[in-house]
Design an enzyme around this catalytic site. Structure first.
Site, PDB file in Angstrom:
ATOM      1  CB  SER A 428      41.626  39.722  38.072  1.00 30.20           C
ATOM      2  OG  SER A 428      42.069  40.812  38.842  1.00 30.20           O
ATOM      3  CG  HIS A 449      41.493  35.915  35.359  1.00 31.48           C
ATOM      4  ND1 HIS A 449      40.160  36.168  35.572  1.00 31.48           N
ATOM      5  CD2 HIS A 449      42.115  36.173  36.546  1.00 31.48           C
ATOM      6  CE1 HIS A 449      39.990  36.559  36.823  1.00 31.48           C
ATOM      7  NE2 HIS A 449      41.148  36.570  37.425  1.00 31.48           N
ATOM      8  CD  GLU A 461      37.303  35.227  33.071  1.00 29.01           C
ATOM      9  OE1 GLU A 461      36.164  35.635  32.893  1.00 29.01           O
ATOM     10  OE2 GLU A 461      38.110  35.801  33.824  1.00 29.01           O
ATOM     11  CG  ASN A 499      36.913  39.286  38.522  1.00 33.42           C
ATOM     12  OD1 ASN A 499      36.400  38.554  39.353  1.00 33.42           O
ATOM     13  ND2 ASN A 499      38.214  39.325  38.346  1.00 33.42           N
TER      14      ASN A 499
END
Length: 725
Positions: A428, A449, A461, A499
């Site tokens: 991540s 991800h 992702e 993130n």
């Protein structure tokens, strides 16, 4: 916009009008005008006794052409005649031409009859469908209400309660259920659909079957007092489930108008309300999300090279923890054979058990039959070594976030897997170049991800480095589509897109708390704004260990703009780790219900002491608007950096990433779209002001400053030469 209709008249005197507008026979302006012309033609012709309306290639109609909404929102439909007077489609075409016709019409439905498509079918005098047909009015998903008479006809065909449920949830029904409800008169096979529809139309003409105008039926509508109770219950439920949205309430009001004042009054109110909602911010946001979601699979320099995805049948997943087991679940559910590897039998049994529990949950909810459960489980195999990895087409590594461990794993994968096998990591935050640093396989290393829980969350992702081959990206896009995820392709950086954009989310909240804001007031303001939960409740859910590990990556890589608080580490020292320990920012009971914890104050005071920060009284009095701006403007700022660095190809991809990865409210259009609705100048000025008062954390980035100076949208297209992709 294209599309048309055709007419053919058989020797039996039945005219077949066919809607043609691939791929789903959507109702463009051209199709609607053509439909009226064909109906007028059929009504005037002496050789036509009855009419059947159908759609080409096994699809009735997927509804009004959404790409035309922009023109409608800007009032450009005048030239087509569709906006020349109120209710042109719902009244002139469907009520006064189709429904009031002196010749009976039957809708022959296969495939989709959604939105405007179902509204056309309901205006016909009868409906015949296949058992697999899907019928529904999903307009509320786009911030509008049905606009071609659906709010008036559906309650008269299926009853008030079911009509409200279908419209407010936007869920379609299958042919069999539609027949049980009375929405469809007969179910037949696809092969005999047209033949039976012709016969039904002639039976209505000969009065062997009833000639019914849906709009004037009253047998399914409850008496007024009872109807009002049902409507008020629906209102309360909609207000509870969607407190920030007006259009569900408007839909209920329009339905009520038809019940109280008659269907014609209902049609006029429907038209007027539709026009107002069409221009609303909610509608514009949801339509933006609709198209942005469909645009994520178009990646310049990747998907425009004519590459075909390779066939991937067998996938290995490394690590059977929460993420690994969730990924394995998503894969086996969608037909992939999966090899799940763990380091010892105890961990392997636990991982296989998690997959089984995920699938059993679907069985209990009625989404999976026992037979399908067993078939799905048979596609899963557990292993403790790499022996079977030579037969897999793709590997997804999902172990803990440890650089040296991941580097060793990728060295092993290079040794045991075939040279064409895709090597993916579910990391991540860790840079992919670092993970693959010791290998020679950089062209097939890619980030996959997933978001937790991986078998539920809709986003994938896809992270590529400058060395990842376009073929590898195309292959993973195909896998993403097949496991029903929305894939977003992004460049390689710390935290990637989601993130990275959202790391200031929790940090901003911690800054506010250390200066005197209340934790629970912040969470309430954020959930009221539309997030699934506030930053502190989210920290508890993911666990403090994950929060600190992820946060430290950003502190290390972006030291100048991260806010360093000791609050979470201090709580960790006292064995608080979030929801799993039943103590975090909240206290949790046996049912995991959260309640505020008065003891939090002592940790906050200690964190302030370490940071050398004094309480500022104004932070205790922050309004919800202040909280939203101070928490989300830094997120917009970081999203601007991500975009300016070319981590994403389109601003719209960042909108989808935020909506699907973090639960940013779709009716606000995504983080960049929302930023544009507020304005780059205002966001820049606020951040600039706060940065002078509270430090670099709030400092606006160069891209935001430039857009503010120009008064330009944040989401304007970039020079593609800059793209990391």
């Amino acid at each position: 916009m294209g599309g048309t209709t055709t007419i053919s008249v058989g020797s039996d005197g039945v005219a077949i009008i066919t809607i043609i507008n691939p791929p789903v026979n959507s109702l463009s302006f051209d199709v609607l005008n053509s439909l009226k012309e064909r109906f007028d033609q059929a009504l005037q012709r002496d050789d036509v006794k009855a009419i059947v309306v159908t759609g080409a290639k096994g699809k009735f109609s997927g509804g009004f052409d959404i790409s035309a909404f922009g023109a409608l929102q800007e009032g450009k439909a005048m030239t087509t005649g569709l906006a020349s007077k109120p209710g042109y489609v719902s009244i002139d075409i469907l009520s006064d031409t189709v429904e009031a016709a002196k010749k009976p019409s039957v809708a022959a439905i296969d495939g989709l009859a959604l939105g405007g498509g179902l509204e056309v079918a309901m205006a016909c005098h009868a409906r015949i469908a296949t058992s697999t047909a899907q019928l529904g009015l999903p307009e509320l998903q786009l911030g509008i209400i049905p606009g071609f008479g659906g709010t008036q006809r559906l309650p008269r065909l299926v009853g008030l309660a079911k009509a409200l449920e279908m419209m407010l949830t936007s869920k379609p029904v299958r042919g069999e259920e539609a027949h049980d409800l009375g929405l469809v008169d007969t179910i037949v096979s696809g092969d005999e659909l047209l033949e039976k529809a012709r016969q039904m139309a002639l039976d209505i003409l000969a009065r062997r079957k009833p000639w019914i105008s849906s709009l004037y039926r009253t047998d399914k509508i409850e008496p007024l007092g009872e109807a009002r109770e049902i409507l008020n219950f629906a209102r309360a439920q909609a207000r509870r489930q969607a407190p920030n949205l007006q259009h569900p309430q408007v839909c209920i009001d329009v339905i009520e108008e038809g019940v109280v004042s008659g269907p014609r009054a209902g049609l006029l109110k429907e038209y007027e309300s539709f026009q107002v909602l069409l221009k609303s911010d909610t509608c514009k946001s949801l339509i933006h999300v609709f198209f942005a979601q469909r645009g994520t699979t178009k990646v310049p320099g990747v998907t425009d090279l004519g590459l075909k995805p390779r066939q991937i049948k067998k996938v290995a997943v490394l690590g059977g923890g929460l993420m690994g087991s969730g990924i394995a679940t998503a894969l086996v559910l969608n037909g992939y054979e999966v090899v799940l590897k763990e380091v010892n039998q105890k961990f392997l049994d636990a991982g296989l058990g998690r997959v089984k529990a995920n699938l059993m949950s679907s069985v209990k909810k009625g989404r999976l039959t026992q037979e399908k459960f067993e078939k799905t489980m048979s596609r899963l195999k557990g292993v403790l070594d790499y022996e079977s990895f030579k037969y897999v087409d793709m590997v997804i590594e999902a172990v803990i976030e440890n650089v040296s461990l991941k580097q060793q794993i990728f060295l092993d994968l290079e040794k045991y897997c075939s040279p064409n096998c895709i090597l993916a990591s579910n990391t991540s935050t860790i840079d992919l170049n670092l993970i693959g640093e010791k290998t020679k396989s950089h062209d097939r290393i890619i980030g996959a991800h997933f978001f937790s829980p991986a078998h539920v969350m809709p986003l994938l992702e896809i992270v590529r480095t400058p060395k990842t081959s376009p073929q590898t990206v195309v292959d993973l896009l195909d896998v993403g589509k097949k496991i029903r995820k929305t894939p977003v392709v992004v460049g390689n950086c710390t935290g990637f897109a989601v993130n990275r954009m959202f790391f200031p989310y929790t940090q901003a909240a911690l800054l506010l708390v250390e200066r005197g804001a209340d934790i629970y007031k912040i969470d309430r303001a954020i959930t009221k704004f539309g997030m699934p939960m506030g930053p502190f409740r989210l920290c508890d859910l993911v666990g403090f260990g994950v929060a600190v590990a992820t946060g430290s990556q950003f502190v290390f890589n972006f030291p100048e703009r991260t806010y360093k608080s000791m609050l979470i580490p201090l709580m960790q020292e006292d064995k608080r780790a979030g929801e799993t320990t039943r103590k975090g920012f909240y206290l949790y009971n046996d049912k995991r219900k959260a309640s505020p914890d008065p003891e939090i104050t002592k940790y906050i005071e200690k964190a302030r002491e370490i940071s050398g920060i004094s309480v500022e009284p104004k932070f205790g009095k922050l309004s919800d608007k202040d909280i939203i701006e101070m928490v989300f403007f830094p997120v917009v700022n970081e999203a601007c950096r991500v975009y300016a660095e070319g981590i994403a190809v389109k601003a719209a991809d960042l909108d989808i990433a935020g909506v699907m990865g973090m639960g940013f409210p779709p009716y606000r259009g995504g983080i960049m779209f929302w930023g544009d609705s507020i304005g780059s100048k205002y966001i820049y000025e606020r951040l600039n002001e706060w940065s002078k008062m509270y430090g670099e954390f709030f400092k606006p980035c160069d891209y935001l400053a430039q857009r503010a100076t120009l008064g330009a949208p944040l989401s304007s297209p970039l020079d593609q030469g800059k793209s990391r992709l």
